[in-house]
Design a protein around this motif. Structure first.
Motif, PDB file in Angstrom:
ATOM      1  N   THR A  26      20.466-141.467 -20.112  1.00 21.53           N
ATOM      2  CA  THR A  26      21.643-141.031 -20.833  1.00 21.53           C
ATOM      3  C   THR A  26      21.375-141.054 -22.320  1.00 21.53           C
ATOM      4  O   THR A  26      20.931-142.042 -22.860  1.00 21.53           O
ATOM      5  CB  THR A  26      22.842-141.959 -20.506  1.00 21.53           C
ATOM      6  OG1 THR A  26      22.973-142.017 -19.090  1.00 21.53           O
ATOM      7  CG2 THR A  26      24.122-141.434 -21.122  1.00 21.53           C
ATOM      8  N   THR A  42      23.536-140.872 -24.705  1.00 23.77           N
ATOM      9  CA  THR A  42      24.556-141.535 -25.487  1.00 23.77           C
ATOM     10  C   THR A  42      24.149-142.967 -25.786  1.00 23.77           C
ATOM     11  O   THR A  42      23.799-143.720 -24.893  1.00 23.77           O
ATOM     12  CB  THR A  42      25.884-141.554 -24.705  1.00 23.77           C
ATOM     13  OG1 THR A  42      26.219-140.225 -24.351  1.00 23.77           O
ATOM     14  CG2 THR A  42      26.993-142.168 -25.536  1.00 23.77           C
ATOM     15  N   CYS A  80      24.730-146.826 -26.478  1.00 21.30           N
ATOM     16  CA  CYS A  80      25.769-147.691 -25.952  1.00 21.30           C
ATOM     17  C   CYS A  80      25.851-148.938 -26.785  1.00 21.30           C
ATOM     18  O   CYS A  80      24.931-149.298 -27.498  1.00 21.30           O
ATOM     19  CB  CYS A  80      25.493-148.062 -24.495  1.00 21.30           C
ATOM     20  SG  CYS A  80      24.079-149.144 -24.315  1.00 21.30           S
ATOM     21  N   VAL A  99      37.947-146.102 -23.893  1.00 19.96           N
ATOM     22  CA  VAL A  99      36.518-145.771 -23.946  1.00 19.96           C
ATOM     23  C   VAL A  99      36.290-144.412 -23.274  1.00 19.96           C
ATOM     24  O   VAL A  99      36.706-144.207 -22.136  1.00 19.96           O
ATOM     25  CB  VAL A  99      35.673-146.842 -23.237  1.00 19.96           C
ATOM     26  CG1 VAL A  99      34.186-146.540 -23.385  1.00 19.96           C
ATOM     27  CG2 VAL A  99      35.990-148.234 -23.801  1.00 19.96           C
ATOM     28  N   SER A 139      31.913-140.692 -21.297  1.00 14.08           N
ATOM     29  CA  SER A 139      30.493-140.544 -21.630  1.00 14.08           C
ATOM     30  C   SER A 139      29.858-141.869 -22.022  1.00 14.08           C
ATOM     31  O   SER A 139      28.642-142.029 -21.942  1.00 14.08           O
ATOM     32  CB  SER A 139      30.329-139.533 -22.774  1.00 14.08           C
ATOM     33  OG  SER A 139      31.090-139.920 -23.902  1.00 14.08           O
ATOM     34  N   ASP A 140      30.673-142.844 -22.427  1.00 14.84           N
ATOM     35  CA  ASP A 140      30.160-144.145 -22.865  1.00 14.84           C
ATOM     36  C   ASP A 140      30.451-145.277 -21.887  1.00 14.84           C
ATOM     37  O   ASP A 140      29.807-146.325 -21.942  1.00 14.84           O
ATOM     38  CB  ASP A 140      30.792-144.537 -24.211  1.00 14.84           C
ATOM     39  CG  ASP A 140      30.419-143.606 -25.341  1.00 14.84           C
ATOM     40  OD1 ASP A 140      29.484-142.811 -25.171  1.00 14.84           O
ATOM     41  OD2 ASP A 140      31.086-143.671 -26.399  1.00 14.84           O
ATOM     42  N   ASN A 172      27.719-147.119 -19.443  1.00 13.84           N
ATOM     43  CA  ASN A 172      26.709-147.850 -20.204  1.00 13.84           C
ATOM     44  C   ASN A 172      27.293-149.074 -20.902  1.00 13.84           C
ATOM     45  O   ASN A 172      26.657-150.133 -20.963  1.00 13.84           O
ATOM     46  CB  ASN A 172      26.055-146.930 -21.242  1.00 13.84           C
ATOM     47  CG  ASN A 172      24.957-146.074 -20.645  1.00 13.84           C
ATOM     48  OD1 ASN A 172      24.479-146.338 -19.553  1.00 13.84           O
ATOM     49  ND2 ASN A 172      24.563-145.037 -21.358  1.00 13.84           N
ATOM     50  N   ARG A 173      28.501-148.928 -21.432  1.00 13.20           N
ATOM     51  CA  ARG A 173      29.154-150.064 -22.086  1.00 13.20           C
ATOM     52  C   ARG A 173      29.357-151.201 -21.085  1.00 13.20           C
ATOM     53  O   ARG A 173      29.121-152.379 -21.393  1.00 13.20           O
ATOM     54  CB  ARG A 173      30.511-149.630 -22.663  1.00 13.20           C
ATOM     55  CG  ARG A 173      30.452-148.664 -23.841  1.00 13.20           C
ATOM     56  CD  ARG A 173      30.185-149.360 -25.148  1.00 13.20           C
ATOM     57  NE  ARG A 173      31.207-150.328 -25.518  1.00 13.20           N
ATOM     58  CZ  ARG A 173      32.359-150.034 -26.141  1.00 13.20           C
ATOM     59  NH1 ARG A 173      32.629-148.772 -26.477  1.00 13.20           N
ATOM     60  NH2 ARG A 173      33.216-150.984 -26.449  1.00 13.20           N
TER      61      ARG A 173
END
Length: 438
Positions: free
Chosen positions: A19, A21, A23, A78, A81-82, A85-86
């Motif tokens: 990914t 993005t 994190c 949130v 897309s995040d 992973n967060r």
């Protein structure tokens, strides 16, 4: 079973590798360790047309909770897309919220990390009991036979939404019931200068949801019965190819959709640029985007032939949002009170009405709001023709790996590169190689 911490680290490593993005962890007070007992941190998933819409929906309810209990809830919405992973980073760093929303398809993967509070009989008892929730929603809360890792919050299903005016202009008198009919209708729309069907090629979760359903319709799953990845079966390959072929072969999905992320296809639909979209629980978003209820219709998502049902007639995954508590919270009592509040009949009616979703709490479903044009089809689908994604520990990695493969195939189609059975199988084989070793 792999060591649960190894599973978490493997999930984080794979997800970060696949990914783009960046994190981050949660707040610096992760898990409430430095917070007052009268404070909770809450990560909410983006359910509305924008993060600002979610804040407008949620903040009055959080204020109500504070007034009732004296506990202040610090909200962060949130983006999808995040979010994964967060959460995965928080499971290993401990820098996470007290309470969070998770996509219900991630339940087993996050359960395997050991970071989430198990909802055993005692914990369920604190929020009114397990039997308050419908079975289909409980089926997506973790591995069967184990205490759930989360509690159902919003239930959703996929349906086919269509623009009534664009259908009328193209001479289409009823929504398509099969994929063949959908393609034929899409071509009629294209001939009128509009886009037939919206898709979001860069939305990994939506990619997975669509190809999972098509996989069931082709008699395939993406995992074997013992939980091993099986991405290259004939049925799985056919499912992915059929979905990408809506752009590559049938020409009813615009090449620009290959780069679309969350909600971009809904925006096109609301603006009258696109005639159809396959989406989960979209009515509230349409209203936010300026559509009148009379502008659109909704029908069950297509099947290969016949009518929706079980086995190869499945036409939706069991979609939804679950609410989880990090086990390391220093405010377990407050977190449990918050989950009880959010799953109360009153809040279930308020929140699910705002989002156009279905309450997973049985007693809240009787409200007339959940038998409207936007929800009646969804309730029927959840009751008769939806199936949960595999509840296996590697499900979240599956979403990332196969979702990315579909994204890359859409990019090929948009660039005019051939999408063949062989190229689809090669992408899926690569995705399978990226899954954690058993």
């Amino acid at each position: 079973m792999r060591n649960i911490r190894a599973a978490a680290l493997s999930a984080v490593t794979l997800s970060l590798a696949l990914t783009a993005t960046a994190c981050g962890g949660g707040s610096s007070t992760g898990g409430g360790s430095n917070d007052s007992p009268k404070t909770l941190t809450y990560w909410a998933s983006n359910q509305g047309a924008s993060i600002e819409v979610d804040k407008k929906v949620l903040q009055p309810e959080l204020d109500k909770f504070e007034k009732q209990t004296g506990i202040k809830v610090k909200l962060e919405v949130v983006p999808w897309s995040d979010l994964l992973n967060r959460i995965l980073t928080a499971t290993t760093s401990g820098q996470g919220p007290d309470v969070l929303n998770i996509g219900n398809t991630w339940s087993a993967s996050l359960q395997a990390t050991g970071a989430l509070l198990p909802w055993d009989a005692q914990n369920f008892g604190k929020i009114g009991g397990r039997d308050r929730f419908v079975d289909s929603a409980l089926g997506s809360t973790g591995v069967a036979g184990k205490d759930p890792a989360a509690v159902p919050l919003y239930s959703m299903a996929y349906a086919l939404y269509y623009n009534k005016q664009l259908f009328a202009e193209a001479g289409i008198t009823k929504p398509p019931a099969t994929w063949g009919q959908l393609v034929a209708d899409g071509k009629k729309i294209e001939a009128k200068g509009k886009n037939g069907l919206g898709a979001e090629g860069s939305n990994l979760s939506n990619n997975i949801h669509q190809v999972f359903v098509l996989g069931k319709q082709h008699g395939a799953d993406f995992f074997t019965q013992d939980g091993k990845p099986d991405f290259t079966s004939d049925g799985a390959v056919a499912a992915v190819k059929q979905y990408v072929d809506l752009m590559a072969k049938d020409g009813i999905v615009s090449p620009g959709n290959a780069e679309y992320a969350q909600n971009q296809s809904l925006s096109d639909f609301a603006k009258g640029k696109t005639a159809m979209v396959l989406w989960q629980t979209a009515s509230a978003t349409f209203k936010t985007l300026g559509m009148k209820d009379s502008d659109w219709g909704v029908a069950p998502a297509p099947v290969q032939s016949g009518a929706p049902g079980t086995d190869t007639q499945v036409n939706s995954m069991v979609a939804g949002i679950n609410m989880a508590v990090f086990k390391n919270t220093h405010n377990l009592d407050g977190a449990t009170q918050f989950v009880k509040f959010m799953t109360s009949d009153t809040e279930q009616k308020i929140l699910n009405t705002a989002y156009g979703s279905i309450p997973p709490v049985k007693s809240a479903q009787s409200d007339p709001a959940f038998n409207s044009q936007g929800t009646a089809v969804l309730r029927q689908t959840l009751a008769t023709s939806a199936q949960a994604l595999p509840q296996v520990a590697d499900e979240s990695q599956f979403e990332t790996a196969v979702g990315t493969a579909v994204k890359e195939l859409f990019a090929d189609a948009a660039a005019g590169r051939a999408v063949t059975t062989e190229s689809v199988k090669a992408k899926l084989a690569k995705a399978q190689q990226q899954m954690p070793a058993k």
